[in-house]
Design an enzyme around this catalytic site. Structure first.
Site, mmCIF file in Angstrom:
data_model
loop_
_atom_site.group_PDB
_atom_site.id
_atom_site.type_symbol
_atom_site.label_atom_id
_atom_site.label_comp_id
_atom_site.label_asym_id
_atom_site.label_seq_id
_atom_site.Cartn_x
_atom_site.Cartn_y
_atom_site.Cartn_z
ATOM 1 C CB CYS A 142 -0.953 -0.002 1.177
ATOM 2 S SG CYS A 142 -2.127 -1.362 1.096
ATOM 3 C CG HIS A 194 -3.010 3.598 1.782
ATOM 4 N ND1 HIS A 194 -3.522 3.142 0.594
ATOM 5 C CD2 HIS A 194 -3.067 2.548 2.648
ATOM 6 C CE1 HIS A 194 -3.857 1.868 0.730
ATOM 7 N NE2 HIS A 194 -3.598 1.488 1.968
ATOM 8 C CG ASN A 196 -6.313 -0.775 1.214
ATOM 9 O OD1 ASN A 196 -5.666 -0.350 0.248
ATOM 10 N ND2 ASN A 196 -5.738 -1.231 2.303
#
Ligand code: ACO
Length: 323
Positions: A114, A250, A280
């Site tokens: 990520c 993020h 996500n």
């Protein structure tokens, strides 16, 4: 010295929307639990025949159009992904070919889960300082739902697919002001896909290579690491909290995002949030959010922005930039 400046942004989301109501029928969960613990209401899922390089291409073409440059102007491609089409060639090379770029420029992938997009920006930025790069494409693209166990309620509610891209162009002033990257591999067991080419290959062959996460441990770490890195970013670059116009974080969990915004002294009206609609999307989440806020006019030329990401590794990092 040459600096890198964002000349255009783009993004792409697959058409299929997976809602919390649908997940309620798949695992023992509720919309109320998912929304209150994560902020996620829905996410996108790529079609079976949609591959990461295809998502990347669609986002990249938008970014090229906004920047007003053609594919042949691109002399560097860096793609952040954890879910490449194939073991090799890289998505960077596949994307280069999809765009019809055959000018001999470098193209490769960066894998930092990520945190991939901030890692990719850091790497690309260095080519402007040291190698005379003039025009680079930096992409975050994921088909993350391919490595999700749809029977595991701890993870299947969290992730989605998508791609975001930026065109970086050489400029006389930044652009990218500062980047900070960190990693600590001792936490690799808290968040991973425990299979690959040289370990547990059978899981890959059986289609059972899935993301595993000890969520609450990762959560604590993410809040601390991201809080620390935004402070480090400001202190080391000589900027104050009052200088920052936008946080583009993020998009893993709204509670992590709120904690980081608080550390920066920013109201949520200065934070770009897409986690409710995208979930996500790993390395794609930051450029997806950036593109949304650029296109709807929230982010304007000259605004100072902090990007931050945290993910498996652990790997984390930040980018301070002037748009
Ligand atoms: N529905 C209902 N209950 C659930 C669900 C669900 N989908 N998932 C877990 N639970 C239960 C758990 O089983 C647990 O029950 P128990 O107490 O009976 O054991 C309870 O809810 C609490 O579970 P926690 O894991 O402690 O819940 P938490 O509040 O920590 O939220 C979450 C979980 C959302 C995963 C959170 O920990 C999180 O966001 N973690 C960080 C994720 C992240 O940032 N990852 C990094 C990027 S990802 C990458 O790099 C690929």
């Amino acid at each position: 010295m040459a600096y890198a400046r964002i000349a255009g942004t783009g993004s792409y989301l697959p058409g299929r929307v997976l809602t919390n109501a649908e997940l309620e029928k798949m695992v023992d969960t509720t919309d109320e639990w998912i929304v209150s613990r994560t902020g996620i209401r829905e996410r996108r899922v790529a079609a079976d025949d949609e591959v990461t390089s295809e998502l990347a291409e669609k986002a990249a073409r938008q970014a090229l159009a906004m920047a007003g440059v053609g594919p042949s102007d691109i002399d560097l491609i860096v793609v952040a992904t954890t879910t490449p089409d194939q073991v090799f060639p890289s998505v960077g090379c596949l994307l280069q070919n999809r765009l019809g770029i055959h000018n001999g420029g470098a193209a490769f992938d960066v894998q930092a889960a990520c945190a991939g997009f901030v890692y990719a920006i850091d790497v690309a930025n260095r080519y402007f300082h040291t190698d005379g790069a003039q025009c680079a494409l930096v992409v975050g693209a994921e088909t993350f739902t391919r490595i999700i166990d749809w029977d595991d309620r701890n993870t299947c509610i969290l992730f989605g697919d998508g791609a975001g891209a930026v065109v970086l162009q050489a400029a006389n002033e930044p652009g990218i002001i500062a980047t900070h990257l960190h990693a600590d591999g001792k936490y690799h067991e808290l968040l991973n896909v425990p299979a690959g080419v040289s370990a547990n290959y059978a899981q890959i062959l059986e289609g059972e290579a899935y993301t595993r996460m000890q969520g609450s441990e990762v959560f604590k770490w993410a809040v601390k690491a991201l809080g620390d890195i935004v402070v480090e970013t400001l202190e080391q670059s000589g900027y104050g909290k009052e200088d920052i116009d936008w946080l583009v974080p993020h998009q893993a969990n709204i509670r992590i995002i709120r904690a980081t915004a608080k550390k920066l002294g920013l109201g949520m009206d200065q934070v770009v949030v897409t986690v409710d609609r995208h979930g996500n999307t790993s390395a794609a989440s930051i450029p997806l959010a950036l593109d949304e806020a650029v296109r709807d006019g929230r982010i304007q030329r000259g605004h100072k922005i902090i990007l931050e990401g945290f993910g498996g590794g652990f790997a984390w990092g930040s980018v301070l930039l002037a748009f």
